[in-house]
Design an enzyme around this catalytic site. Structure first.
Site, PDB file in Angstrom:
ATOM      1  N   TYR A 122       0.715  -1.224   0.093  1.00 17.71           N
ATOM      2  CA  TYR A 122      -0.069  -0.009  -0.125  1.00 17.71           C
ATOM      3  C   TYR A 122       0.828   1.237   0.073  1.00 17.71           C
ATOM      4  O   TYR A 122       1.595   1.531   1.121  1.00 17.71           O
ATOM      5  CB  TYR A 122      -0.826  -0.116   1.152  1.00 17.71           C
ATOM      6  N   GLY A 161     -19.533  -1.422  -1.379  1.00 15.21           N
ATOM      7  CA  GLY A 161     -20.535  -0.310  -1.124  1.00 15.21           C
ATOM      8  C   GLY A 161     -21.884  -0.627  -1.552  1.00 15.21           C
ATOM      9  O   GLY A 161     -22.919   0.030  -1.278  1.00 15.21           O
TER      10      GLY A 161
END
Length: 298
Positions: free
Chosen positions: A51, A203
């Site tokens: 990341y 989502g």
């Protein structure tokens, strides 16, 4: 906040874990958010050397400097950045893991990593060599436990048979019930904890417009989202029901939620304090769509 043992390991973690991947570049903002999470009862923080080219580990390390005994930190290894920064290559070799852990320890400002995870994996990897690296690091005290992050049943089975993994991180949600076929029961039977990611299905289970997802049509996704909202009612957010579904299986130790804002953190903490779904609610959610199955890597 509720806490669970990570499988049969000695790590007791909050069942809502802080997925650090979404954190931005402002260390002060990140530190404030991470401290608020800790104050709210979250003690498990998941990052990876991949990341932000290591900057994510650095921001977690800075935030928890001097507080190491209060947090459980997980990170990942196996994706090696190219020297020109153009991307990364898969490298699960023993030599690379032993080299990469030193950099992670430095960035995290710690002498040990609580949970060190292989960040992927294929059936063609030198699996025994990878396991040797993790076992050596555990003997040296540089890691407490190790696990893998994989959605591939064939890879998971090999590590279950050949290693002492404490955990498997995998994708699991009401729109991705593939782990329910065999993987979750296998891991539960072996005392290996599951870290569930993707609980909100990008989502789609928490208010985002419906779209095709893992073989489901937009209409089917919308149907599931509506059912989640119905089960939630007026008293709970839909996201809480979606996450609570993943936590209903006894193999699952924690849901790893990507958190970037105070609003997202507030929702995560509310979920952590919420009640488990009832058997009736679980059956109502499962009844809507036929569970999907793994088509590859079986």
């Amino acid at each position: 906040m509720h806490y669970k043992q990570l499988g049969k390991s000695d790590l007791r973690i909050s069942e809502i874990a802080f997925g650090c991947m979404s954190l931005g570049a402002d260390h002060a903002v990140n530190a404030r958010l991470l401290h608020q999470a800790l104050d709210g009862g979250i003690n498990f923080f998941d990052t990876a050397d991949l990341y932000d080219k290591g900057a994510n580990e650095e921001t977690v390390g800075k935030a928890f400097a001097g507080m190491r005994d209060k947090v459980i930190i997980a990170t990942k290894v196996g994706n090696q950045w190219r020297s020109d920064g153009s991307g990364w290559d898969w490298n699960p070799s023993k030599s690379y893991i032993l080299q990469a852990v030193e950099e992670s320890l430095r960035r995290l400002q710690t002498y040990f990593i609580d949970l060190y995870q292989l960040h992927g994996g294929t059936i063609d990897d030198p699996i025994d060599e990878t396991i040797e690296a993790f076992e050596l690091l555990r003997q040296q005290g540089k890691i407490r436990q190790y696990g893998i992050s994989s959605i591939r049943p064939n890879v998971i089975r090999e590590y279950v048979k050949r290693s002492n993994i404490a955990s498997v991180m995998l994708q699991y949600s009401l729109l991705d019930r593939r782990p329910e076929e065999t993987v979750l029961d296998l891991l539960q039977s072996k005392g290996i904890g599951v870290l569930a990611r993707g609980s909100l299905a990008q989502g789609l289970l928490a208010g985002k417009p419906a779209k095709p997802y893992l073989g489901y049509t937009s209409e089917e996704v919308q149907q599931m989202a509506k059912t989640v909202q119905t089960v939630a009612g007026a008293a709970r957010p839909a996201a809480e029901v979606a996450v609570r579904y993943t936590l209903h299986h006894p193999a699952v130790s924690a849901a790893v939620l990507g958190i970037r804002t105070e609003e997202q953190l507030g929702e995560a903490l509310q979920t952590g304090k919420g009640a488990s779904l009832t058997t009736t609610e679980i059956k109502a959610l499962q009844h809507i769509l036929q569970a999907n199955r793994y088509e590859q890597h079986r």
